[in-house]
Design an enzyme around this catalytic site. Sequence first.
Site, short mmCIF file in Angstrom:
data_model
loop_
_atom_site.label_atom_id
_atom_site.label_comp_id
_atom_site.label_asym_id
_atom_site.label_seq_id
_atom_site.Cartn_x
_atom_site.Cartn_y
_atom_site.Cartn_z
N GLY A 140 0.83 -1.20 0.00
CA GLY A 140 0.00 0.00 0.00
C GLY A 140 0.86 1.25 0.00
O GLY A 140 2.07 1.20 0.25
N CYS A 141 0.23 2.40 -0.25
CA CYS A 141 0.98 3.65 -0.34
C CYS A 141 1.53 4.10 1.02
O CYS A 141 2.72 4.38 1.15
CB CYS A 141 0.11 4.74 -0.96
SG CYS A 141 -1.52 4.95 -0.20
N TYR A 142 0.67 4.13 2.03
CA TYR A 142 1.15 4.47 3.37
C TYR A 142 2.20 3.47 3.86
O TYR A 142 3.26 3.88 4.37
CB TYR A 142 -0.01 4.52 4.36
CG TYR A 142 -0.87 5.77 4.32
CD1 TYR A 142 -0.31 7.04 4.41
CD2 TYR A 142 -2.25 5.67 4.24
CE1 TYR A 142 -1.12 8.18 4.40
CE2 TYR A 142 -3.07 6.80 4.24
CZ TYR A 142 -2.49 8.05 4.32
OH TYR A 142 -3.30 9.17 4.32
N THR A 144 4.33 1.70 2.28
CA THR A 144 5.61 1.88 1.61
C THR A 144 6.42 2.99 2.27
O THR A 144 7.59 2.81 2.62
CB THR A 144 5.40 2.19 0.12
OG1 THR A 144 4.80 1.06 -0.53
CG2 THR A 144 6.72 2.53 -0.57
N GLU A 303 6.56 10.41 -1.05
CA GLU A 303 6.45 9.59 -2.26
C GLU A 303 5.21 10.04 -3.01
O GLU A 303 4.33 10.71 -2.45
CB GLU A 303 6.35 8.10 -1.91
CG GLU A 303 5.02 7.75 -1.28
CD GLU A 303 4.88 6.30 -0.87
OE1 GLU A 303 5.90 5.62 -0.74
OE2 GLU A 303 3.74 5.86 -0.65
#
Length: 337
Positions: A140-142, A144, A303
């Site tokens: 997931g984005c968070y 990462t 990011e």
Amino acid sequence: GTGYTGVELIRLLLGHPQAELCAVTSRSDDGRALSELFPNLSRHTDLCFVKPDAAVLADCDVVFFATPHAVAMHDVPTFIARGQKVIDLSADYRIQDVALWERWYGVSHVSPQLIEQAVYGLPEVNRSAITDAQLVACPGCYPTAVQLGFLPLLAPLLIDPQSLTASAVSGVSGAGRQAKLPNLYGEVSENFRAYGVQGHRHLPEIEQGLSVAAGQPIEVTFVPHLAPMSRGIHATLFAALTDDACNLDLQTHFEQTYADEPCVDVLAQGQLPETRSVSGLNQCQLSVSVPAGRRTVVVTVVEDNLVKGAAGQAVQCMNIMLGHDEMLGLSGVALLP
């Protein structure tokens, strides 16, 4: 292929010198030209959306799932049985504890037999396993951003494992492309708010990855926020340093940890990352500080949630799985301003 992550993946694959985009699926937009829904794709592809029929994708070397959670788990077994490689950008195969996944996502997992086979697609941690993987669970984005920020402090253990706090901010695209009231311009513009404070789905994924790295259970206080910007993740991470770490040059330690990582940029001491500096890039920028020389370390991480936090990382994993240069199709410079 109709969501923000889907169109970002399409954009990257169309520019990849060793990839041919064979099919993009959508039930609701079957037969509609991609460029009609996304005019930025005009003159780049003549493809039309097709229904997600496994037969249509039979000749693909790699099948990406940019679907909502609890969708991929129904169809992935078909592709695995045919010997195709699968990269799932949803959460269906990220968490190894099936019961834990079912508790957080509220449904029964229909293909739990594949979870053990799935490789967690964070190249900075699992590059060798991704090389031989058939099924990759893209992070997931968070998770990462939070994991890449904390990892250098966990091996060796330089922080109190029960002291970790992550305050993270996402752009609106992280909520998807659905027409939901909280995502409307009038609700988001000139506003900043926390959400998921009592518990966010990404928490067990974050704690799983950090616990593996530390070799012991790790607990994180994780508070996500929504910011009035289209894309980007900014995470501010806090932890209490151990006695041994207080005398360590953490700047050098972080630089050495990520010296060979093409997608992680440790900024110079005193320089702080900004979300716009990685917009459109498969890049994570971070900095490490010990404010006022005390015992709390602060790591700031940025990011692009749609690239390193999703589609770009998926292409990075594809490159590794197929034996290409890891950065093939992922180079570039962020747009400023």
